[in-house]
Design a protein around this motif. Structure first.
Motif, PDB file in Angstrom:
ATOM      1  N   HIS A 182      62.861  36.993  31.887  1.00  0.00           N
ATOM      2  CA  HIS A 182      62.686  35.924  30.899  1.00  0.00           C
ATOM      3  C   HIS A 182      61.457  36.198  30.039  1.00  0.00           C
ATOM      4  O   HIS A 182      61.499  36.031  28.802  1.00  0.00           O
ATOM      5  CB  HIS A 182      62.553  34.581  31.607  1.00  0.00           C
ATOM      6  CG  HIS A 182      62.209  33.440  30.702  1.00  0.00           C
ATOM      7  ND1 HIS A 182      63.048  33.005  29.703  1.00  0.00           N
ATOM      8  CD2 HIS A 182      61.094  32.646  30.637  1.00  0.00           C
ATOM      9  CE1 HIS A 182      62.491  31.994  29.062  1.00  0.00           C
ATOM     10  NE2 HIS A 182      61.302  31.766  29.604  1.00  0.00           N
TER      11      HIS A 182
ATOM     12  N   ARG B  91      62.111  38.911  27.519  1.00  0.00           N
ATOM     13  CA  ARG B  91      62.879  38.388  26.381  1.00  0.00           C
ATOM     14  C   ARG B  91      61.953  37.683  25.394  1.00  0.00           C
ATOM     15  O   ARG B  91      62.129  37.800  24.175  1.00  0.00           O
ATOM     16  CB  ARG B  91      63.964  37.438  26.876  1.00  0.00           C
ATOM     17  CG  ARG B  91      65.156  38.154  27.498  1.00  0.00           C
ATOM     18  CD  ARG B  91      65.941  37.244  28.436  1.00  0.00           C
ATOM     19  NE  ARG B  91      66.366  36.008  27.847  1.00  0.00           N
ATOM     20  CZ  ARG B  91      67.551  35.804  27.256  1.00  0.00           C
ATOM     21  NH1 ARG B  91      68.425  36.798  27.161  1.00  0.00           N
ATOM     22  NH2 ARG B  91      67.870  34.630  26.764  1.00  0.00           N
ATOM     23  N   GLN B  92      60.961  36.964  25.915  1.00  0.00           N
ATOM     24  CA  GLN B  92      59.997  36.292  25.043  1.00  0.00           C
ATOM     25  C   GLN B  92      59.139  37.299  24.289  1.00  0.00           C
ATOM     26  O   GLN B  92      58.616  36.998  23.217  1.00  0.00           O
ATOM     27  CB  GLN B  92      59.096  35.369  25.874  1.00  0.00           C
ATOM     28  CG  GLN B  92      59.829  34.282  26.643  1.00  0.00           C
ATOM     29  CD  GLN B  92      60.566  33.330  25.725  1.00  0.00           C
ATOM     30  OE1 GLN B  92      61.790  33.336  25.662  1.00  0.00           O
ATOM     31  NE2 GLN B  92      59.836  32.523  24.985  1.00  0.00           N
TER      32      GLN B  92
ATOM     33  N   SER C 218      65.503  43.005  24.694  1.00  0.00           N
ATOM     34  CA  SER C 218      66.846  42.611  25.133  1.00  0.00           C
ATOM     35  C   SER C 218      67.155  43.376  26.411  1.00  0.00           C
ATOM     36  O   SER C 218      67.396  44.586  26.363  1.00  0.00           O
ATOM     37  CB  SER C 218      67.890  42.933  24.056  1.00  0.00           C
ATOM     38  OG  SER C 218      67.734  42.098  22.934  1.00  0.00           O
TER      39      SER C 218
ATOM     40  N   PHE D  74      68.792  33.230  37.231  1.00  0.00           N
ATOM     41  CA  PHE D  74      68.522  33.233  35.794  1.00  0.00           C
ATOM     42  C   PHE D  74      68.794  31.877  35.156  1.00  0.00           C
ATOM     43  O   PHE D  74      68.246  31.573  34.087  1.00  0.00           O
ATOM     44  CB  PHE D  74      69.358  34.323  35.126  1.00  0.00           C
ATOM     45  CG  PHE D  74      68.755  35.691  35.225  1.00  0.00           C
ATOM     46  CD1 PHE D  74      68.073  36.245  34.157  1.00  0.00           C
ATOM     47  CD2 PHE D  74      68.864  36.429  36.394  1.00  0.00           C
ATOM     48  CE1 PHE D  74      67.502  37.500  34.250  1.00  0.00           C
ATOM     49  CE2 PHE D  74      68.299  37.685  36.499  1.00  0.00           C
ATOM     50  CZ  PHE D  74      67.615  38.231  35.424  1.00  0.00           C
ATOM     51  N   SER D  75      69.626  31.067  35.786  1.00  0.00           N
ATOM     52  CA  SER D  75      69.928  29.755  35.210  1.00  0.00           C
ATOM     53  C   SER D  75      68.688  28.868  35.144  1.00  0.00           C
ATOM     54  O   SER D  75      68.618  27.959  34.315  1.00  0.00           O
ATOM     55  CB  SER D  75      71.025  29.064  36.025  1.00  0.00           C
ATOM     56  OG  SER D  75      70.552  28.716  37.328  1.00  0.00           O
TER      57      SER D  75
ATOM     58  N   TYR E   9      66.018  29.585  33.935  1.00  0.00           N
ATOM     59  CA  TYR E   9      65.370  29.847  32.646  1.00  0.00           C
ATOM     60  C   TYR E   9      66.368  29.712  31.490  1.00  0.00           C
ATOM     61  O   TYR E   9      66.107  30.179  30.386  1.00  0.00           O
ATOM     62  CB  TYR E   9      64.755  31.253  32.657  1.00  0.00           C
ATOM     63  CG  TYR E   9      63.738  31.416  33.758  1.00  0.00           C
ATOM     64  CD1 TYR E   9      62.416  31.018  33.577  1.00  0.00           C
ATOM     65  CD2 TYR E   9      64.113  31.921  35.004  1.00  0.00           C
ATOM     66  CE1 TYR E   9      61.482  31.136  34.592  1.00  0.00           C
ATOM     67  CE2 TYR E   9      63.187  32.039  36.030  1.00  0.00           C
ATOM     68  CZ  TYR E   9      61.881  31.652  35.820  1.00  0.00           C
ATOM     69  OH  TYR E   9      60.958  31.763  36.839  1.00  0.00           O
ATOM     70  N   ASP E  10      67.483  29.049  31.773  1.00  0.00           N
ATOM     71  CA  ASP E  10      68.548  28.865  30.785  1.00  0.00           C
ATOM     72  C   ASP E  10      69.006  30.192  30.200  1.00  0.00           C
ATOM     73  O   ASP E  10      69.313  30.299  28.995  1.00  0.00           O
ATOM     74  CB  ASP E  10      68.088  27.927  29.658  1.00  0.00           C
ATOM     75  CG  ASP E  10      67.854  26.509  30.143  1.00  0.00           C
ATOM     76  OD1 ASP E  10      68.617  26.059  31.018  1.00  0.00           O
ATOM     77  OD2 ASP E  10      66.897  25.864  29.671  1.00  0.00           O
ATOM     78  N   VAL E  11      69.041  31.214  31.051  1.00  0.00           N
ATOM     79  CA  VAL E  11      69.501  32.535  30.645  1.00  0.00           C
ATOM     80  C   VAL E  11      70.903  32.756  31.190  1.00  0.00           C
ATOM     81  O   VAL E  11      71.137  32.612  32.396  1.00  0.00           O
ATOM     82  CB  VAL E  11      68.556  33.644  31.154  1.00  0.00           C
ATOM     83  CG1 VAL E  11      69.122  35.023  30.846  1.00  0.00           C
ATOM     84  CG2 VAL E  11      67.175  33.487  30.533  1.00  0.00           C
TER      85      VAL E  11
ATOM     86  N   THR F  66      74.010  35.025  32.227  1.00  0.00           N
ATOM     87  CA  THR F  66      74.292  36.384  32.666  1.00  0.00           C
ATOM     88  C   THR F  66      75.796  36.639  32.597  1.00  0.00           C
ATOM     89  O   THR F  66      76.596  35.708  32.536  1.00  0.00           O
ATOM     90  CB  THR F  66      73.807  36.635  34.101  1.00  0.00           C
ATOM     91  OG1 THR F  66      74.479  35.733  34.990  1.00  0.00           O
ATOM     92  CG2 THR F  66      72.300  36.432  34.211  1.00  0.00           C
TER      93      THR F  66
ATOM     94  N   ASP G  14      72.779  37.154  23.188  1.00  0.00           N
ATOM     95  CA  ASP G  14      71.573  36.841  23.965  1.00  0.00           C
ATOM     96  C   ASP G  14      71.890  36.640  25.448  1.00  0.00           C
ATOM     97  O   ASP G  14      71.235  35.870  26.145  1.00  0.00           O
ATOM     98  CB  ASP G  14      70.878  35.596  23.410  1.00  0.00           C
ATOM     99  CG  ASP G  14      69.365  35.691  23.536  1.00  0.00           C
ATOM    100  OD1 ASP G  14      68.846  36.815  23.690  1.00  0.00           O
ATOM    101  OD2 ASP G  14      68.703  34.639  23.502  1.00  0.00           O
TER     102      ASP G  14
ATOM    103  N   VAL H  50      72.306  38.350  29.310  1.00  0.00           N
ATOM    104  CA  VAL H  50      71.794  39.462  30.111  1.00  0.00           C
ATOM    105  C   VAL H  50      72.957  40.019  30.937  1.00  0.00           C
ATOM    106  O   VAL H  50      73.389  39.407  31.915  1.00  0.00           O
ATOM    107  CB  VAL H  50      70.655  39.030  31.046  1.00  0.00           C
ATOM    108  CG1 VAL H  50      70.220  40.194  31.950  1.00  0.00           C
ATOM    109  CG2 VAL H  50      69.463  38.534  30.239  1.00  0.00           C
TER     110      VAL H  50
END
Length: 266
Positions: free
Chosen positions: A37, A40-41, A45, A92-93, A95-97, A99, A129, A131
């Motif tokens: 995360h 990504r910031q 990518s 990962f969820s 961080y609202d990412v 996959t 966006d 992963v």
């Protein structure tokens, strides 16, 4: 670089993802998700090439020793892949990412049309966006349980396919040494490799851990492939996922293999 972001492929070995009891180290997944995360910031990518499907399956099936017959290994991979992807998605969820699961076989890379479809799919996932969590499709591999060879090679193929800027191989070793550190106490870590010569290839010694299939030889072959495409590659100890910060910043960590840029002499 895509959409102004640099592409990083992170390969994580079984020995890093699984604890001493042979179970998934969920605390490690949480730490990895935090670091990815953060990357990504920072404008990266990330794509992840993940081992441990078979190890996860053996745990779920209650099998303590790794089988040697192909059907058992492929059945374990089938069971374990589900658990592995669920663990990534959960970590990962936080961080609202989002996959995704991408399973690749030799067919996906050996035939040009299939290769291009795999490339386009991975690039579109990056555009969305997402992963991608990538693994070899062990359940349908027909030659051997690693029809591509191992996940080091798979990671190199993915890095070349996506024109990645950097490939990181996280394992249970600190990097490339002047000799096998397990048998030579005076072996020294090599922080930078400018060129992969026959002498460098000769430094590979020994196989991977009982959990995985790779060793230093597979990592050096991956480095030769990736650096030839222009990307850097780093071998580092994955015990602490925060090492990704230093690697992404170009700071000393593990062994860095310099990519051959287009302007580099042949």
């Amino acid at each position: 670089m895509r959409n102004g972001k640099k592409v990083i492929v992170i390969k994580i070995g079984s020995s890093t993802l699984v604890n001493e009891q042979g179970k998934l180290d969920r605390a490690y997944f949480d730490g990895l998700a935090a670091q990815v995360h953060a990357l990504r910031q920072m404008g990266w990518s990330p794509l992840i090439v993940s081992s441990a499907a078979i190890a996860c399956g053996l745990e779920a099936l209650g099998i303590e020793e790794r089988p040697t017959d192909m059907p058992s290994l492929q059945a374990a991979a089938s069971v374990g892949q589900n658990a592995l992807m669920a663990t990534y998605a959960e970590a990962f969820s936080r961080y609202d990412v989002l996959t995704s699961c991408v399973l690749i076989t030799r067919h996906s890379t050996a035939q040009r049309n299939a290769y291009l479809h795999a490339r386009d799919t991975l690039e579109r996932l990056i555009d969305f966006d997402v992963v991608p969590i990538i693994n070899e499709n062990d359940t349908v591999a027909t030659d051997e349980i690693t029809s591509i060879g191992d996940n080091d090679t798979l990671a190199a193929i993915v890095a070349c396919c996506c024109k990645a800027d950097l490939l990181v191989l996280l394992s249970d070793i600190d990097g490339l040494y002047t000799a096998n550190p397990h048998t030579h106490p005076d072996a020294a870590l090599i922080p930078l490799v400018e060129e992969i010569t026959p002498e460098v290839m000769a430094l590979a010694d020994g196989a991977g851990s009982a959990l995985g299939t790779g060793g230093m030889a597979t990592k050096l072959r991956a480095a030769r492939m990736v650096t030839g495409s222009g990307a850097d590659m780093v071998i580092a100890n994955g015990a602490h996922p925060e090492v990704l910060y230093d690697i992404a910043d170009g700071k000393p960590a593990g062994t860095r293999f310099k990519g051959r840029r287009q302007e580099d002499p042949a």
